[in-house]
Enzyme design. Structure first.
Site, short mmCIF file in Angstrom:
data_model
loop_
_atom_site.label_atom_id
_atom_site.label_comp_id
_atom_site.label_asym_id
_atom_site.label_seq_id
_atom_site.Cartn_x
_atom_site.Cartn_y
_atom_site.Cartn_z
CG ASN A 272 -4.63 4.29 -1.85
OD1 ASN A 272 -5.41 3.44 -2.26
ND2 ASN A 272 -3.70 4.02 -0.95
CE LYS B 214 -8.24 11.36 4.51
NZ LYS B 214 -7.32 11.58 5.63
CD1 TRP C 92 -8.60 6.63 4.65
CD2 TRP C 92 -8.49 4.42 4.26
NE1 TRP C 92 -7.72 6.10 5.54
CE2 TRP C 92 -7.63 4.75 5.33
CE3 TRP C 92 -8.60 3.09 3.87
CZ2 TRP C 92 -6.86 3.79 5.98
CZ3 TRP C 92 -7.84 2.15 4.51
CH2 TRP C 92 -6.97 2.50 5.55
CE1 TYR D 102 -4.80 14.60 4.01
CE2 TYR D 102 -4.91 12.71 2.55
CZ TYR D 102 -4.95 13.24 3.82
OH TYR D 102 -5.15 12.42 4.90
CG ASN E 101 -1.73 1.30 1.32
OD1 ASN E 101 -2.71 1.46 0.59
ND2 ASN E 101 -1.34 2.23 2.17
CD GLU E 102 -1.20 5.93 0.32
OE1 GLU E 102 -0.54 6.35 1.29
OE2 GLU E 102 -2.29 6.42 -0.01
#
Length: 733
Positions: free
Chosen positions: A422, A523, A502, A428, A367-368
């Site tokens: 994502n 979130k 998310w 952001y 992930n990321e």
């Protein structure tokens, strides 16, 4: 026969690494599940205790048959554990989210002292070490002692079931594998059929054909079969294990999305972290059931269990409810060159222990992971993980969740079978429309790739409300606006193989300090304590839950309103909504999901929405000035920060792009220090992202003014913006 003894009670706990021969006085009595970060892991400051602690328990020697064994099974010890019995080290495990065994047999006395040393201390070889969630320490899942006879099944779970369904012919070929100690044969039972199977080198396997098979068909009919394996000795069963399984087919199509049992089955759902306010990750079945109930209420048919292996109880609940699962390991945020072996061991345990669950449809590699940058070692690590996953399970694809700043042509994307992104445009940075543009450009350029939407969201504190919501204001109102846009994006792009909001629940991220709450990522559509469903929860319920009629009036927490005419928003899965104000019908609308009305307000009013047999009411009142408690920050207005300042165009200012400001050594120093401070408020992940080349490239074309506006005045107060602009205005271009 096998005997499973619950070992959750009567432990003594101390923050020490010294294994005692006798437990000293003063240790804390605890019961499992237990974490030592239930409070300090959720209060912000990124200062929760990470270290090594000890759990000790005394017990009498269990009764064992001749040649029998006694095993300790630990279902979760975060993140490194060593097992000692009577001072003798019997096991070591690295990875805080999977189950493991320690053989106690040869170290047993009549009276025994069991000690488990657990550590969540920082290191550079066991994942996770950097991520946007709290790494709780402790024995936070069940612990059992399992006694078995000389002839017994081995491993966790000790049995694998691989069903291959033929939907057209209504049959399934079911392969059952078991691992055995001592015995020459095992008996396999499925649907009334019994097979005696020879054991060779501790392994036995057979195939059974099921006729008139009943499919595991998602939320419509999550039918489960049971395979049972038995060992006989002198005509009697001496050991027995079983596994539930489902017969289904899955397919991923780059143009039409996900298919279940040959039919299109759009996967639309949520993500989940395994923690709770005041409890941390030490969850019981009660909390698991509550979370699953909320997933079902919102109408989701899939859940991404992020970012690690979850409790087997939760996979079981998903099996029973037909909720399709994305399962993954915590290879996240920042690649560690010394952690490759740990990624492989965690992947091996995830697949071995979750193999039988029909709800699981893919294995997540990472992930990321590119937030901290790319490297050849990172690429090779992913190739090995991908190969391992396919070697262990040929029936499910691999996937990855990519950070939004990863280039679409990155060679990393090609490693896994399917992918997902994502994206947080509109929260952001950037605008909501950039989410649409990103996916449309990606799909047009790579029409043969399966792509999904693995994360999206906007933080919301239910205390904060607004008549004019803005990006970055943490209001419940903006969260609704954000998700209305994203829901439309999803519904008009059926080729997205899965979408995972998310997050369904707020969760602990002790490095965060934003939005009026410390240590929490907000979130979620449901608060950390599960007591409040935020308004946006009902937006998705309207779109996804077609079985349970309801109507929901947004803004129940926005009682004081300064505007003379106010917006009334209603979410419902019914096609018609009527609005009643102070007992009088004022409007009626036909529509889908979202119904918006405007009404004048003069005093206190009762507003009621009616949809079919469903009603909901709120109270609102007209006030002389806006309620400051509804706004995060000073309340001066994000959009007005920059309006009063004069600008000399021959000098730098906040109106210049980040690219231009970072090219000048003088302005780069000023702006760089500011950005570092802003990233620090969002924890370790944001700090890591600061050095990401793709992110810097993306931000280079944005003005500093727009970035500051999106960040919000809680990150950089208005006075600080004025001082920053004044400093830049002293530097000639």
């Amino acid at each position: 026969m096998r005997n499973v003894i619950n070992f959750n009670s009567d432990w003594l706990f101390c923050k020490t690494s010294e294994v005692p021969s006798v437990v000293p006085a003063g240790w804390e009595p605890v019961s499992l599940p237990h974490t030592w970060n239930a409070m300090d892991g959720q209060d912000g400051g990124n200062d929760y205790w990470r270290g090594t602690a000890m759990y000790c328990k005394s017990f009498a020697r269990p009764e064992l048959e001749k040649g029998g064994r006694a095993y300790l099974q630990i279902n979760g010890a975060a993140n490194i554990a060593d097992v000692y019995l009577n001072g003798r080290k019997l096991g070591h495990h690295e990875g805080g989210y999977s189950s493991f065994l320690a053989d106690l047999t040869d170290a047993l006395f009549d009276e025994n002292l069991l000690c488990v040393v657990v550590s969540n201390a920082e290191n550079d070889y066991v994942y996770p070490q950097k991520a946007d969630f709290t790494f709780y320490g402790g024995l936070y899942r069940d612990v059992t002692m399992i006694t078995v006879p000389a002839f017994h099944f081995v491993g966790i779970p000790g049995i694998h079931v691989t069903p291959v369904a033929d939907v057209a012919n209504h049959t399934a070929r079911v392969t059952v594998e078991t691992w055995v100690a001592g015995a020459d044969s095992v008996c396999i039972r499925i649907s009334g059929e019994c097979r005696n199977v020879a054991v060779a080198d501790g392994y036995a396997s057979t195939c059974v054909i099921l006729d008139h098979v009943r499919l595991w068909n998602g939320t419509e009919d999550p039918y489960l079969y049971t395979a049972t394996a038995q060992i006989y000795c002198d005509g009697e069963i001496v050991d027995e294990i079983s596994a539930r399984f489902g017969c289904r087919t899955i397919r991923f199509d780059p143009q039409k999305g996900f298919f279940l049992n040959g039919s299109e089955y759009p996967l639309r759902g949520v993500s989940r972290h395994q923690d709770r306010e005041g409890i941390g990750n030490a969850l019981t079945m009660k909390e698991h059931q509550e979370d699953l109930a909320l997933i079902r209420e919102i109408g989701a048919n899939t859940v991404r269990l992020a970012h690690y292996q979850h409790a087997q109880e939760f996979y079981d609940l998903c099996d029973e409810s037909g909720i399709i699962v994305w399962a993954e390991i915590p290879y996240i945020t920042e690649h560690m060159p010394g952690g490759r072996a740990n990624t492989l061991s965690q992947m091996r345990e995830l697949i071995q222990q979750c193999y039988n669950h029909p709800s699981v449809v893919c294995w997540g590699l990472s992930n990321e992971i590119t937030v901290g940058g790319m490297s050849d070692d990172l690429m090779e690590n992913h190739r090995e993980l991908n190969d391992l996953a396919h070697a262990l399970d040929h029936t499910r694809p691999t996937t990855m969740a990519h950070a939004f700043m990863l280039e679409k042509d990155s060679p990393l994307i090609d490693i896994a079978d399917i992918g997902s992104y994502n994206l947080y445009f509109g929260w952001y940075l950037g605008t909501l429309e950039q989410n649409d543009a990103f996916f449309d450009e990606y799909h047009a350029k790579y029409p043969r790739r399966c792509i999904g939407f693995s994360e999206y969201g906007a933080d919301a504190n239910p205390r904060f409300q607004s008549a004019s919501p803005e990006q970055g204001d943490y209001s419940e109102t903006y969260q609704c606006m954000y998700h209305e846009h994203i829901l439309n994006l999803i519904e008009t792009r059926p080729w997205l193989w899965a979408t995972h909001l998310w997050n369904l629940f707020d969760f602990a991220a002790d490095g965060r300090d934003e939005g009026g709450k410390k240590g929490i990522n907000q979130k979620g559509l449901v608060t950390f304590d599960r007591k409040i469903r935020k308004d946006a929860f009902y937006l998705y319920k309207a779109a996804w839950n077609r079985k349970d009629p309801f109507v929901h009036l947004c803004g129940s927490r926005y009682a004081d309103r300064a505007e003379s005419e106010t917006e009334i928003k209603v979410y419902s899965n019914q096609e018609q909504v009527s609005l009643i104000v102070d007992g009088k019908a004022v409007a009626q609308q036909h529509g889908k999901n979202v119904f918006t009305f405007r009404i004048p307000i003069t005093g206190e009013h009762k507003v009621t929405a009616i949809a079919g047999d469903c009603t909901d009411s709120i109270m609102i009142r007209r006030v002389g000035q806006a309620n400051s408690a509804y706004r995060f920050g000073s309340g001066s207005g994000v959009s007005n920060w920059f309006d009063e300042e004069g600008f000399d165009s021959s000098c730098f200012s906040i109106r210049d792009t980040m690219g231009a400001l970072m090219q000048n050594p003088k302005t780069a120093g000023i702006v760089g220090a500011l950005m570092e401070k802003a990233r620090a408020s969002r924890g370790d992940v944001a700090k890591s992202a600061g050095s990401n080349a793709s992110l810097q490239k993306m931000m280079a074309g944005m003005s500093l003014q727009s970035i500051l506006r999106q960040a919000g005045e809680h990150v950089v107060p208005p006075e600080a913006v004025k001082q920053l602009n004044a400093a830049l205005q002293k530097i000639k271009k």
